[in-house]
Design a protein around this motif. Sequence first.
Motif, PDB file in Angstrom:
ATOM      1  N   CYS A 164       0.832  -1.219   0.000  1.00 24.95           N
ATOM      2  CA  CYS A 164       0.000   0.000   0.000  1.00 24.95           C
ATOM      3  C   CYS A 164       0.859   1.258   0.000  1.00 24.95           C
ATOM      4  CB  CYS A 164      -0.926   0.009   1.219  1.00 24.95           C
ATOM      5  SG  CYS A 164      -2.256  -1.196   1.125  1.00 24.95           S
ATOM      6  N   GLY A 165       1.851   1.304   0.867  1.00 25.90           N
ATOM      7  CA  GLY A 165       2.716   2.481   0.937  1.00 25.90           C
ATOM      8  C   GLY A 165       3.517   2.691  -0.331  1.00 25.90           C
ATOM      9  N   THR A 166       3.893   1.601  -0.993  1.00 24.94           N
ATOM     10  CA  THR A 166       4.617   1.697  -2.265  1.00 24.94           C
ATOM     11  C   THR A 166       3.705   2.232  -3.364  1.00 24.94           C
ATOM     12  OG1 THR A 166       6.093  -0.097  -1.605  1.00 24.94           O
ATOM     13  CG2 THR A 166       5.977   0.403  -3.959  1.00 24.94           C
ATOM     14  N   ALA A 167       2.445   1.790  -3.371  1.00 21.95           N
ATOM     15  CA  ALA A 167       1.485   2.303  -4.364  1.00 21.95           C
ATOM     16  C   ALA A 167       1.328   3.813  -4.216  1.00 21.95           C
ATOM     17  CB  ALA A 167       0.139   1.604  -4.212  1.00 21.95           C
ATOM     18  N   VAL A 168       1.371   4.306  -2.982  1.00 23.23           N
ATOM     19  CA  VAL A 168       1.263   5.745  -2.747  1.00 23.23           C
ATOM     20  C   VAL A 168       2.527   6.452  -3.227  1.00 23.23           C
ATOM     21  CG1 VAL A 168       1.153   7.546  -0.968  1.00 23.23           C
ATOM     22  CG2 VAL A 168      -0.357   5.559  -0.838  1.00 23.23           C
TER      23      VAL A 168
ATOM     24  N   MET B 159      -0.266  -1.469  -7.853  1.00 22.28           N
ATOM     25  CA  MET B 159       0.658  -2.562  -7.533  1.00 22.28           C
ATOM     26  C   MET B 159      -0.148  -3.861  -7.587  1.00 22.28           C
ATOM     27  SD  MET B 159       3.431  -0.805  -6.873  1.00 22.28           S
ATOM     28  CE  MET B 159       4.475  -2.100  -6.270  1.00 22.28           C
ATOM     29  N   ARG B 160       0.217  -4.742  -8.511  1.00 23.72           N
ATOM     30  CA  ARG B 160      -0.431  -6.057  -8.620  1.00 23.72           C
ATOM     31  C   ARG B 160       0.625  -7.083  -8.265  1.00 23.72           C
ATOM     32  NH1 ARG B 160      -1.740  -9.119 -13.733  1.00 23.72           N
ATOM     33  NH2 ARG B 160      -0.983  -7.234 -14.740  1.00 23.72           N
ATOM     34  N   ILE B 161       0.486  -7.683  -7.091  1.00 26.53           N
ATOM     35  CA  ILE B 161       1.519  -8.543  -6.532  1.00 26.53           C
ATOM     36  C   ILE B 161       1.048  -9.997  -6.546  1.00 26.53           C
ATOM     37  CG2 ILE B 161       3.014  -8.947  -4.545  1.00 26.53           C
ATOM     38  CD1 ILE B 161       3.323  -6.159  -5.933  1.00 26.53           C
TER      39      ILE B 161
ATOM     40  N   GLU C 134      -2.044  -9.640  -3.757  1.00 28.05           N
ATOM     41  CA  GLU C 134      -2.645  -8.355  -3.401  1.00 28.05           C
ATOM     42  C   GLU C 134      -2.654  -7.432  -4.614  1.00 28.05           C
ATOM     43  OE1 GLU C 134      -1.975  -5.058   0.185  1.00 28.05           O
ATOM     44  OE2 GLU C 134      -0.480  -6.632  -0.137  1.00 28.05           O
ATOM     45  N   ILE C 135      -3.664  -6.576  -4.648  1.00 29.75           N
ATOM     46  CA  ILE C 135      -3.684  -5.491  -5.624  1.00 29.75           C
ATOM     47  C   ILE C 135      -4.046  -4.214  -4.874  1.00 29.75           C
ATOM     48  CG2 ILE C 135      -6.089  -5.882  -6.339  1.00 29.75           C
ATOM     49  CD1 ILE C 135      -5.101  -5.087  -9.238  1.00 29.75           C
ATOM     50  N   VAL C 136      -3.310  -3.155  -5.163  1.00 29.77           N
ATOM     51  CA  VAL C 136      -3.540  -1.860  -4.520  1.00 29.77           C
ATOM     52  C   VAL C 136      -3.605  -0.805  -5.614  1.00 29.77           C
ATOM     53  CG1 VAL C 136      -2.644  -0.155  -2.901  1.00 29.77           C
ATOM     54  CG2 VAL C 136      -2.313  -2.597  -2.437  1.00 29.77           C
ATOM     55  N   VAL C 137      -4.701  -0.037  -5.622  1.00 33.28           N
ATOM     56  CA  VAL C 137      -4.907   1.010  -6.620  1.00 33.28           C
ATOM     57  C   VAL C 137      -4.947   2.356  -5.899  1.00 33.28           C
ATOM     58  CG1 VAL C 137      -6.395   1.874  -8.470  1.00 33.28           C
ATOM     59  CG2 VAL C 137      -6.289  -0.599  -8.006  1.00 33.28           C
TER      60      VAL C 137
ATOM     61  N   VAL D 144      -2.577  12.162  -3.680  1.00 36.91           N
ATOM     62  CA  VAL D 144      -3.062  10.849  -3.261  1.00 36.91           C
ATOM     63  C   VAL D 144      -4.036  11.033  -2.098  1.00 36.91           C
ATOM     64  CG1 VAL D 144      -2.457   8.583  -2.356  1.00 36.91           C
ATOM     65  CG2 VAL D 144      -0.956   9.691  -4.015  1.00 36.91           C
ATOM     66  N   PHE D 145      -5.266  10.610  -2.318  1.00 39.02           N
ATOM     67  CA  PHE D 145      -6.309  10.626  -1.295  1.00 39.02           C
ATOM     68  C   PHE D 145      -6.203   9.378  -0.424  1.00 39.02           C
ATOM     69  CE2 PHE D 145     -10.520   8.993  -0.132  1.00 39.02           C
ATOM     70  CZ  PHE D 145     -10.999  10.025   0.659  1.00 39.02           C
ATOM     71  N   GLY D 146      -5.839   8.251  -1.063  1.00 36.73           N
ATOM     72  CA  GLY D 146      -5.752   6.970  -0.370  1.00 36.73           C
ATOM     73  C   GLY D 146      -5.555   5.851  -1.360  1.00 36.73           C
ATOM     74  N   VAL D 147      -5.881   4.632  -0.936  1.00 34.45           N
ATOM     75  CA  VAL D 147      -5.746   3.467  -1.803  1.00 34.45           C
ATOM     76  C   VAL D 147      -6.913   2.512  -1.601  1.00 34.45           C
ATOM     77  CG1 VAL D 147      -3.210   3.535  -1.862  1.00 34.45           C
ATOM     78  CG2 VAL D 147      -4.356   2.123  -0.143  1.00 34.45           C
ATOM     79  N   LEU D 148      -7.229   1.787  -2.673  1.00 38.24           N
ATOM     80  CA  LEU D 148      -8.077   0.613  -2.607  1.00 38.24           C
ATOM     81  C   LEU D 148      -7.121  -0.568  -2.467  1.00 38.24           C
ATOM     82  CD1 LEU D 148     -10.581  -1.228  -3.008  1.00 38.24           C
ATOM     83  CD2 LEU D 148     -10.247  -0.943  -5.477  1.00 38.24           C
ATOM     84  N   ASP D 149      -7.333  -1.384  -1.453  1.00 36.59           N
ATOM     85  CA  ASP D 149      -6.462  -2.526  -1.169  1.00 36.59           C
ATOM     86  C   ASP D 149      -7.307  -3.792  -1.153  1.00 36.59           C
ATOM     87  OD1 ASP D 149      -4.413  -4.209  -0.262  1.00 36.59           O
ATOM     88  OD2 ASP D 149      -4.571  -3.531   1.821  1.00 36.59           O
TER      89      ASP D 149
END
Length: 158
Positions: A79-83, A89-91, A110-113, A121-126
Amino acid sequence: MFETNHIKDYKTLNQMLDALLEGEDDIVSHLANASALLNEFLTDVNWVGFYTMKNGQLQLGPFQGKPACVTIPVGKGVCGTAVSEQKTMRIEDVHAFPGHIACDAASQSEIVVPIIINDSVFGVLDIDAPIKNRFTAEDQEGLENFVSILEKHVSKLD
């Protein structure tokens, strides 16, 4: 309200999200309904939710699944890397990802958008899955479109 058992594709899911959020004006409600909709639609997942930026780090938001990590520093874990990279990030195997933060030992992929509002960056979908290689390029495209609909609705609230 919605019969999620009959969803055939991401296009339909994304139309449902758009209709669900239309006319509503609360960010927490948007994220809660979005996570519930995804949890109903997706198979073979064990966590679906959001982290939002607060005080320079990711803070746990609405989700479906087991209790989760409350804060994640930018640049740490998936998640932090996606930010920090501002990209999806599709892991395939989270245990092979350097610095993976294991909130649930059952998670294997995991996938994080990232969610970008007004160029920030407002946040992430995890989303986590209990199997390796769960998320495909089709999932990534569909979830990125899902997030773009969410961004449209959340940006109206700022």
